[in-house]
Design an enzyme around this catalytic site. Structure first.
Site, PDB file in Angstrom:
ATOM      1  N   HIS A  23       0.821  -1.216   0.000  1.00 25.27           N
ATOM      2  CA  HIS A  23       0.000   0.000   0.000  1.00 25.27           C
ATOM      3  C   HIS A  23       0.859   1.272   0.000  1.00 25.27           C
ATOM      4  O   HIS A  23       0.788   2.120   0.867  1.00 25.27           O
ATOM      5  CB  HIS A  23      -1.096   0.000   1.074  1.00 25.27           C
ATOM      6  CG  HIS A  23      -0.694  -0.218   2.509  1.00 25.27           C
ATOM      7  ND1 HIS A  23       0.263   0.525   3.133  1.00 25.27           N
ATOM      8  CD2 HIS A  23      -1.161  -1.075   3.443  1.00 25.27           C
ATOM      9  CE1 HIS A  23       0.370   0.134   4.384  1.00 25.27           C
ATOM     10  NE2 HIS A  23      -0.479  -0.845   4.589  1.00 25.27           N
ATOM     11  N   HIS A  77      -4.085  -8.893  15.042  1.00 29.69           N
ATOM     12  CA  HIS A  77      -4.275  -7.688  14.217  1.00 29.69           C
ATOM     13  C   HIS A  77      -5.102  -8.079  12.995  1.00 29.69           C
ATOM     14  O   HIS A  77      -4.800  -9.078  12.331  1.00 29.69           O
ATOM     15  CB  HIS A  77      -2.879  -7.186  13.821  1.00 29.69           C
ATOM     16  CG  HIS A  77      -2.841  -5.949  12.999  1.00 29.69           C
ATOM     17  ND1 HIS A  77      -3.840  -5.007  12.971  1.00 29.69           N
ATOM     18  CD2 HIS A  77      -1.856  -5.478  12.164  1.00 29.69           C
ATOM     19  CE1 HIS A  77      -3.489  -4.017  12.162  1.00 29.69           C
ATOM     20  NE2 HIS A  77      -2.305  -4.280  11.660  1.00 29.69           N
ATOM     21  N   GLU A  79      -5.561  -6.490  10.102  1.00 31.52           N
ATOM     22  CA  GLU A  79      -5.189  -6.010   8.767  1.00 31.52           C
ATOM     23  C   GLU A  79      -4.952  -7.218   7.842  1.00 31.52           C
ATOM     24  O   GLU A  79      -4.387  -8.234   8.260  1.00 31.52           O
ATOM     25  CB  GLU A  79      -3.953  -5.107   8.835  1.00 31.52           C
ATOM     26  CG  GLU A  79      -3.767  -4.347   7.528  1.00 31.52           C
ATOM     27  CD  GLU A  79      -2.824  -3.150   7.611  1.00 31.52           C
ATOM     28  OE1 GLU A  79      -2.155  -2.959   8.641  1.00 31.52           O
ATOM     29  OE2 GLU A  79      -2.764  -2.406   6.599  1.00 31.52           O
ATOM     30  N   ASP A  81      -2.909  -8.197   5.647  1.00 34.46           N
ATOM     31  CA  ASP A  81      -1.623  -8.869   5.414  1.00 34.46           C
ATOM     32  C   ASP A  81      -1.406  -9.984   6.429  1.00 34.46           C
ATOM     33  O   ASP A  81      -0.593 -10.887   6.207  1.00 34.46           O
ATOM     34  CB  ASP A  81      -0.440  -7.886   5.414  1.00 34.46           C
ATOM     35  CG  ASP A  81      -0.394  -6.969   6.611  1.00 34.46           C
ATOM     36  OD1 ASP A  81      -1.464  -6.626   7.135  1.00 34.46           O
ATOM     37  OD2 ASP A  81       0.718  -6.578   7.021  1.00 34.46           O
ATOM     38  N   HIS A 145      -0.921  -1.321  15.466  1.00 35.97           N
ATOM     39  CA  HIS A 145      -1.009  -0.285  14.484  1.00 35.97           C
ATOM     40  C   HIS A 145      -2.462   0.131  14.181  1.00 35.97           C
ATOM     41  O   HIS A 145      -2.706   1.205  13.639  1.00 35.97           O
ATOM     42  CB  HIS A 145      -0.291  -0.838  13.240  1.00 35.97           C
ATOM     43  CG  HIS A 145      -0.622  -0.326  11.911  1.00 35.97           C
ATOM     44  ND1 HIS A 145      -0.887  -1.098  10.820  1.00 35.97           N
ATOM     45  CD2 HIS A 145      -0.702   0.960  11.491  1.00 35.97           C
ATOM     46  CE1 HIS A 145      -1.101  -0.350   9.768  1.00 35.97           C
ATOM     47  NE2 HIS A 145      -1.004   0.893  10.118  1.00 35.97           N
ATOM     48  N   ASP A 164       2.757  -5.982  14.297  1.00 37.29           N
ATOM     49  CA  ASP A 164       3.539  -5.078  13.430  1.00 37.29           C
ATOM     50  C   ASP A 164       4.723  -4.425  14.162  1.00 37.29           C
ATOM     51  O   ASP A 164       5.739  -4.090  13.536  1.00 37.29           O
ATOM     52  CB  ASP A 164       2.650  -3.952  12.903  1.00 37.29           C
ATOM     53  CG  ASP A 164       1.757  -4.388  11.749  1.00 37.29           C
ATOM     54  OD1 ASP A 164       2.022  -5.438  11.146  1.00 37.29           O
ATOM     55  OD2 ASP A 164       0.800  -3.659  11.450  1.00 37.29           O
ATOM     56  N   TYR A 192      10.253   1.037   8.470  1.00 34.22           N
ATOM     57  CA  TYR A 192       8.917   0.541   8.838  1.00 34.22           C
ATOM     58  C   TYR A 192       8.272   1.489   9.858  1.00 34.22           C
ATOM     59  O   TYR A 192       7.107   1.873   9.726  1.00 34.22           O
ATOM     60  CB  TYR A 192       9.035  -0.877   9.417  1.00 34.22           C
ATOM     61  CG  TYR A 192       7.699  -1.550   9.547  1.00 34.22           C
ATOM     62  CD1 TYR A 192       7.181  -2.300   8.507  1.00 34.22           C
ATOM     63  CD2 TYR A 192       6.929  -1.396  10.692  1.00 34.22           C
ATOM     64  CE1 TYR A 192       5.928  -2.889   8.610  1.00 34.22           C
ATOM     65  CE2 TYR A 192       5.682  -1.978  10.797  1.00 34.22           C
ATOM     66  CZ  TYR A 192       5.189  -2.723   9.754  1.00 34.22           C
ATOM     67  OH  TYR A 192       3.945  -3.288   9.849  1.00 34.22           O
ATOM     68  N   HIS A 223       6.388  -9.150  10.889  1.00 34.86           N
ATOM     69  CA  HIS A 223       7.139  -8.934   9.644  1.00 34.86           C
ATOM     70  C   HIS A 223       8.634  -9.018   9.949  1.00 34.86           C
ATOM     71  O   HIS A 223       9.119  -8.407  10.900  1.00 34.86           O
ATOM     72  CB  HIS A 223       6.874  -7.540   9.063  1.00 34.86           C
ATOM     73  CG  HIS A 223       5.460  -7.297   8.636  1.00 34.86           C
ATOM     74  ND1 HIS A 223       4.883  -7.926   7.555  1.00 34.86           N
ATOM     75  CD2 HIS A 223       4.514  -6.474   9.134  1.00 34.86           C
ATOM     76  CE1 HIS A 223       3.639  -7.496   7.415  1.00 34.86           C
ATOM     77  NE2 HIS A 223       3.385  -6.624   8.363  1.00 34.86           N
TER      78      HIS A 223
HETATM   79 FE1  FEO Z   1      -0.768  -3.362  10.175  1.00 30.19          FE
HETATM   80 FE2  FEO Z   1       1.347  -5.799   8.970  1.00 30.19          FE
HETATM   81  O1  FEO Z   1      -0.279  -4.889   9.226  1.00 30.19           O
END
Ligand code: FEO
Length: 401
Positions: A23, A77, A79, A81, A145, A164, A192, A223
């Site tokens: 994104h 989380h 999101e 991903d 996040h 995250d 990041y 990540h």
């Molecule tokens: Fe806020 Fe890796 O997603």
């Protein structure tokens, strides 16, 4: 390669070697979506992966346990991903209950229309679930996040699954921070932070203060590399970044049509280096630079010069993109100068001047506007603006602005 974080705790995620855009974040090193398996009397999966890669996740889980032996899936989380593959994962784990907080359930309901058929148990802040020899404790970390974000902590291993937070976008076969070039891991962690986490720095500080009371031996983000050797380093960096600490750094960010604005940018650079060779000064022509890189350098910059030629009574389009992106990230305030060339209307510099003031930054020199090529006076003014920015950057009281 087996990546075992502690006895019977494994990495089972996915390495996305070829992703280059996340994104609008330039993931030039690729990315990983980390998922973990905790095998005990009961077995839990911590977080899922992006939807297209859920089959890889399921295959990785199956390497360590029969799928019907998984009791819990934890969603730290929502999101996509991480949670994008969670519906399909649950369909493949017939005895698993999803553990998440109430806000996470609400967010997942916005993505999945079959959520009512899932087995879900809502967990409260600091609630513990026993797996047998080990416990999972859930810690809400709102806005780090997203509003529903939480950490999962294993007290017996002093292991924090941090979602995250503390992550980096790096695709690699290495799993741990001591298996990869540390400077590169810290650099990607900074990128990041700058591009994803900066707007939530206050919440990061609250989270760090709470985490300081908890012993942490391993940080396993969702990540990139897992921190097991350099935990203190990354926590110290998060403290600095979230506090908005400044480096002796000046950025010159600009776009030009026929190089008159470039000429002013170069004179600002000359002004900076005339004051001190110790200042880290960086030039970014916005059409030849990555937004991700500009934001990363912006995180700890003390001063910024922004320039644009006027195009159709506006700033140039990529300058507008930078302004929008930078404002959204809410960096700590900067000392600033604005400049640019024009043909028959100098609106771009006025727009930049307004943007800087509205952002709460401090203008340190008169805006510099050159009609076509800069005059001798405008060249001197640009050099002088660079020198003032350098002096402000060297000023030990800059944090008091
Ligand atoms: Fe806020 Fe890796 O997603």
């Amino acid at each position: 390669m087996i990546a075992e974080l502690a006895k019977d705790i494994f990495w089972v995620g996915y390495v996305d070697w070829n992703v280059r855009d996340f994104h609008s974040f330039d993931t030039w090193r690729g990315a990983t979506y980390n998922s973990y398996l905790v095998r005990d009397n009961k077995t839990a999966v911590i977080d899922a992966v992006k939807a297209p890669y859920v089959d890889n996740l399921i295959k990785n889980i199956a390497a360590y346990t029969e799928l019907d032996k998984v009791n819990y899936v934890i969603c730290n989380h929502a999101e996509p991903d991480h949670a994008g593959g969670i519906g399909e994962l649950l369909r493949n784990l017939p005895n698993a209950t999803l553990l998440c907080n109430a806000k996470c359930r609400e967010a997942l309901a916005g993505y999945f229309n079959d959520i009512d058929s899932w087995r879900i148990q809502i967990v409260a802040n600091e609630e513990k679930i026993s797996l047998g020899k080990r416990n999972l404790m859930f810690i809400n970390t709102p806005m780090v996040h997203w509003p529903e974000s939480m950490f999962t902590y294993v007290p017996e291993e002093e292991l924090l699954f941090s979602m995250d937070a503390f992550g980096q976008h790096i695709a690699t076969a290495a799993r741990f921070d001591d298996e990869y070039d540390l400077d590169a891991v810290l650099r990607e962690a900074k990128s990041y932070y700058a591009n994803i986490v900066t707007p939530y720095s206050k919440q990061v500080q609250t989270t760090l203060a709470a985490a300081a009371k908890t012993p942490i031996k391993i940080i396993a983000p969702s990540h990139g590399l897992i921190w097991r050797t350099h935990v203190a380093d990354i926590v110290a960096e998060y403290k600095n970044w979230s506090a908005g600490e400044y480096a002796k750094k000046v950025l010159i960010i600009y776009d030009s049509m026929w190089e008159s604005t470039t000429q002013l940018a170069n004179e600002i650079l000359n002004g900076v280096v005339s004051v001190s060779s110790e200042i880290d000064v960086r030039m970014f022509h916005v059409r030849k630079s990555s937004l991700t890189e500009i934001a990363t350098e912006m995180l700890d910059a003390t001063s910024v010069a922004i320039g644009s030629a006027t195009l159709n009574m506006q700033v140039m389009p990529q300058v507008a993109a930078v302004l929008t992106y930078i404002r959204g990230l809410k960096f700590s305030p900067k000392f600033a100068a604005v400049f640019g060339s024009y043909g028959w209307g100098a609106q771009a510099v006025d727009i930049l001047d307004r943007w800087v003031k509205e952002s709460g930054w401090t203008i340190v020199a008169e805006p510099i506007k050159s009609k076509f090529r800069p005059t001798k006076e405008q060249i001197d003014a640009a050099k002088n603006a660079g020198s003032i920015l350098a002096q402000k950057t060297n000023n030990p009281n800059h944090k008091s602005m």
